[in-house]
Write an enzyme that holds these catalytic residues in place. Structure first.
Site, mmCIF file in Angstrom:
data_model
loop_
_atom_site.group_PDB
_atom_site.id
_atom_site.type_symbol
_atom_site.label_atom_id
_atom_site.label_comp_id
_atom_site.label_asym_id
_atom_site.label_seq_id
_atom_site.Cartn_x
_atom_site.Cartn_y
_atom_site.Cartn_z
ATOM 1 N N GLU A 75 38.255 41.142 49.572
ATOM 2 C CA GLU A 75 37.692 42.478 49.566
ATOM 3 C C GLU A 75 36.856 42.759 50.811
ATOM 4 O O GLU A 75 36.967 43.809 51.416
ATOM 5 C CB GLU A 75 36.818 42.628 48.298
ATOM 6 C CG GLU A 75 36.066 43.927 48.166
ATOM 7 C CD GLU A 75 36.960 45.080 47.703
ATOM 8 O OE1 GLU A 75 38.171 44.847 47.543
ATOM 9 O OE2 GLU A 75 36.432 46.190 47.530
ATOM 10 N N ASP A 76 36.024 41.786 51.198
ATOM 11 C CA ASP A 76 34.991 42.080 52.190
ATOM 12 C C ASP A 76 35.244 41.531 53.591
ATOM 13 O O ASP A 76 34.470 41.805 54.500
ATOM 14 C CB ASP A 76 33.626 41.546 51.704
ATOM 15 C CG ASP A 76 33.140 42.285 50.475
ATOM 16 O OD1 ASP A 76 33.666 43.384 50.225
ATOM 17 O OD2 ASP A 76 32.259 41.766 49.774
#
Ligand code: MN
Length: 713
Positions: A75-76
């Site tokens: 996600e990051d």
């Protein structure tokens, strides 16, 4: 924050942990999140390690902990999935992907429907691999611990989401250790005043409580030792949110809860639990209605313990008695049944917790309409309070408090529920809507002709029963719509130039169905029956340029479908006409209108048009045993009587004594005799059917001064 500390924590319970893999994951997360910081100012990696530590505290398998370290990488950090696949294998990547997916569902409070939908998706996403939700819970614990660094608005949203969604999931899975922390942290942010108030009071009384607690621990230990029971006895602290909930739910004053001392006794075996209980009850008096045997009948989330409240010098002391094994389950829930080698439940109990979780998901999937309903039932089924009832054979069943015999019927089997006509509770006949009490012995009576009633939805507590009743009605509505659609089309064909016999079930009709993107003729009938498609339109498609008919051949009637008038609920297809006000018990007939469904008249009503081919047999639902219908219908009566003071009062009293409501009425000098001393009262009464109406009319007839009582047509 070193990887060594984490690894040694894991090796404590799993000497075969894949150390090299763990190290690689750690270093990869370190590199991927390099330069990223949490709002608290700490390096992002801290969050990854904290999450992994939480999972290690639950003694989970190596892959789950690796995925915990990597859970925010997709996600990051923009790392592609394929790269993770190659480096760490599909198993870990799938877990990380699952966690990422859950993170996408954003909870927005306020709107119940949306909240329910979020919940549903979240649960469904975890049904495949339970470990995904365990990682998400661990992630959430650390996020909650560092919540104060976020902007206030976001803080509120996340705290609410935690309290309404994640804490209940942790509860369902029996992970008390996680649940209690999530609840307290969320509570602190959502209700800071209440939180501080309770925390302060707990602090104030701390010394006093501890002193008393120590004294009790000593006395209990002594008593058990005398009986040769070896036990660890501890004081135990309640978490703040549970105190708050108790105050809210039971209205218990604050000081009573805070004064309440809680103790826990840990013993070696199941048998010792009961021996310890016996020893306590021998020495102290106890509150019988607070005694709970969660060993004989464990909670759905696997929890086992004996609970009793003894009274010492007038002071209640709550005591939990459990074995060391049960204690582990009480703290870690499903994780206590986890094989750290296989990454799956390792015993029957673990599977049964998982099964009850999945069962809950299935019930949810069936709840099409009213998704919010299921958030409610979820909360309900998670609540501590369950009643235990027996089948006639003596099998024990657990149901949420407030469940009725109908819930029980559906719990046994769908067919039992669907054909349930009455109940015997402890040998006595009881209404099926009766609430069950602990220890009730329940026998459900069934009859093949009995059917569910929509009113049951008012009396059921479990989502299981609710969804099955709704399912039954969906099916029934389809069948009704099909019959009706056929009838509509028949009657439309008859007024057209076409011969009905040539077209119903003909390939031509199937062509039309396909033209309308429907799979079958049955689907076409259903659409017509539900008035989503007009019969006239279908006829026009059947024969766009039909020749003038010679003489229409009289149609041999198929047996008329019998339509059951639904129990006071407007199906949208059936209308009870006001011209003749039919009530249950009256002979009735249906009339197929054009585009306005079926209107129901009393047989002989002058407004019923004399067109036999548009008439339809309808009937009132049969009165079912034990199912008191509460639905009411208007019926008009005229009362001819003496026009004397007090007459009207007596009439209304008699009607009230029959427990019947007067909807409206007119009172005037008699139209029949036109005499000054006679009156004619026209009353509209709310009755359940002809039986009740007859009772009222008879009672009125017996009244002094009443000449004639008649029902208006
Ligand atoms: Mn995270």
């Amino acid at each position: 924050m070193s990887v060594e500390a984490l690894i040694s924590q894991i090796q404590d319970y799993n000497p075969d942990a894949e150390v090299e893999l763990l190290e690689r994951c750690y270093h990869f997360a370190q590199k991927a999140h390099a330069g990223q910081f949490r709002k608290s100012g700490e390096p992002y990696l801290t969050h990854c390690v904290k999450t992994a530590e939480e999972l290690a505290a639950l003694r989970l398998d190596t892959h789950t902990i690796c995925a915990g370290l990597l859970h925010d990488v997709l996600e990051d950090t923009g790392t592609p999935r394929e790269e993770m696949d190659i480096r760490f294998g599909q198993n870990i990547t799938n877990l990380v992907e699952g966690v990422t997916k859950i993170g996408k569902y954003k909870f927005r409070g306020g709107h119940r429907q949306r909240q329910a939908e979020t919940y549903r998706k979240l649960l469904l996403a975890t049904a495949e691999d339970m470990r995904v939700i365990l990682i998400k819970l661990a992630d959430r614990v650390h996020n909650m611990e560092t919540l104060k660094f976020l902007p206030a608005e976001k803080c509120q949203r996340i705290a609410k989401e935690t309290l309404e969604i994640y804490a209940p999931i942790a509860h369902r899975l029996g992970i008390w250790r996680v649940m209690s922390r999530l609840e307290d942290l969320a509570f602190k942010h959502l209700f800071p005043t209440e939180y501080r108030e309770i925390a302060n009071l707990l602090d104030e009384k701390l010394v006093e409580r501890q002193a008393y607690c120590e004294k009790m621990v000593e006395r209990i230990r002594e008593k058990l030792e005398n009986q040769d029971i070896f036990a660890d006895v501890h004081g135990r602290t309640k978490h703040i949110y549970s105190i708050y909930q108790k105050m809210q739910q039971k209205g218990t004053p604050f000081k009573d809860i805070c004064d309440l001392v809680g103790l826990r006794i840990l013993v070696k075996t199941d048998k010792d639990c009961y021996l310890a209980l016996a020893a306590l009850h021998h020495r102290w008096s106890y509150l019988p209605d607070r005694l709970r045997d969660w060993i004989g009948q464990p909670k759905k989330n696997g929890y086992k313990s004996l609970h009793t409240t003894i009274v010492d010098d007038g002071k209640p002391v709550e005591i939990q008695i459990r074995s060391y094994e049960m204690h582990k389950i009480a703290e870690d829930g499903i994780a206590a049944h986890w094989s750290y080698k296989e990454g799956a439940p390792n015993c029957k109990q673990g599977h049964s917790i998982f099964d009850s979780y999945k069962q809950m998901l299935e019930d949810i999937q069936d709840t099409q309409d009213g998704a919010h309903q299921f958030v409610e039932s979820m909360k309900l089924e998670l609540s501590e309070d369950e009643v235990y009832v027996f089948s006639p054979k003596g099998d024990l069943f657990a149901l949420p408090t407030g469940s009725t015999a109908i819930d029980f019927a559906y719990k046994i089997h769908t067919d039992i529920g669907n054909t349930c006509c009455g109940a015997e509770i402890n040998g006595a006949i009881a209404p099926i809507r009766q609430e069950l009490q602990n220890g009730d012995r329940v026998h459900i009576r069934t009859h093949p002709n009995c059917k569910p009633s929509r009113s049951w939805l008012r009396y059921v507590k479990t989502s299981n029963a609710r969804s099955k009743i709704k399912h039954w009605f969906r099916e029934k509505d389809r069948a009704d719509a099909l019959e009706l659609g056929k009838k509509f089309l028949q009657s439309e064909l008859r007024v057209s130039t076409l011969n009905a016999r040539d077209y119903l079930n003909s390939p031509k009709l199937l062509d039309v169905a396909e033209q309308l993107h429907l799979k079958s003729i049955a689907e076409l009938f259903i659409r017509i029956g539900k008035r989503e498609e007009s019969a006239a339109h279908v006829v026009s498609l059947l024969e766009p340029d039909a020749p003038e008919p010679e003489t229409p051949t009289p149609l041999k009637e198929a047996p008329m479908p019998v339509l059951e008038i639904e129990n006071g609920i407007d199906l949208g297809m059936i209308r009870i006409m006001k011209c003749c006000n039919p009530i249950p018990g009256d002979e009735v007939i249906g009339y197929v209108t054009r585009g306005r469904g079926v209107s129901v008249h009393r047989t002989g009503c002058v407004r019923l048009l004399d067109e036999p081919e548009r008439q339809l047999n309808v009937k009132w639902p049969e009165k079912q045993n034990g199912n008191h219908r509460r639905d009411i219908y208007p019926a008009q009566i005229s009362v001819e009587c003496n026009d004397r003071p007090g007459m009207l009062g007596e009439i209304t009293t008699v009607i009230a004594q029959c427990k019947v409501n007067i909807r409206c009425g007119t009172f005037q000098p008699s139209a029949v005799t036109r005499a000054n001393d006679a009156a004619q009262d026209l009353l509209t009464l709310d009755v359940t059917g002809t039986t009740q109406l007859a009772e009222v009319m008879q009672a009125l007839q017996h009244l002094k001064g009443v000449q004639r009582v008649k029902r208006k047509f």
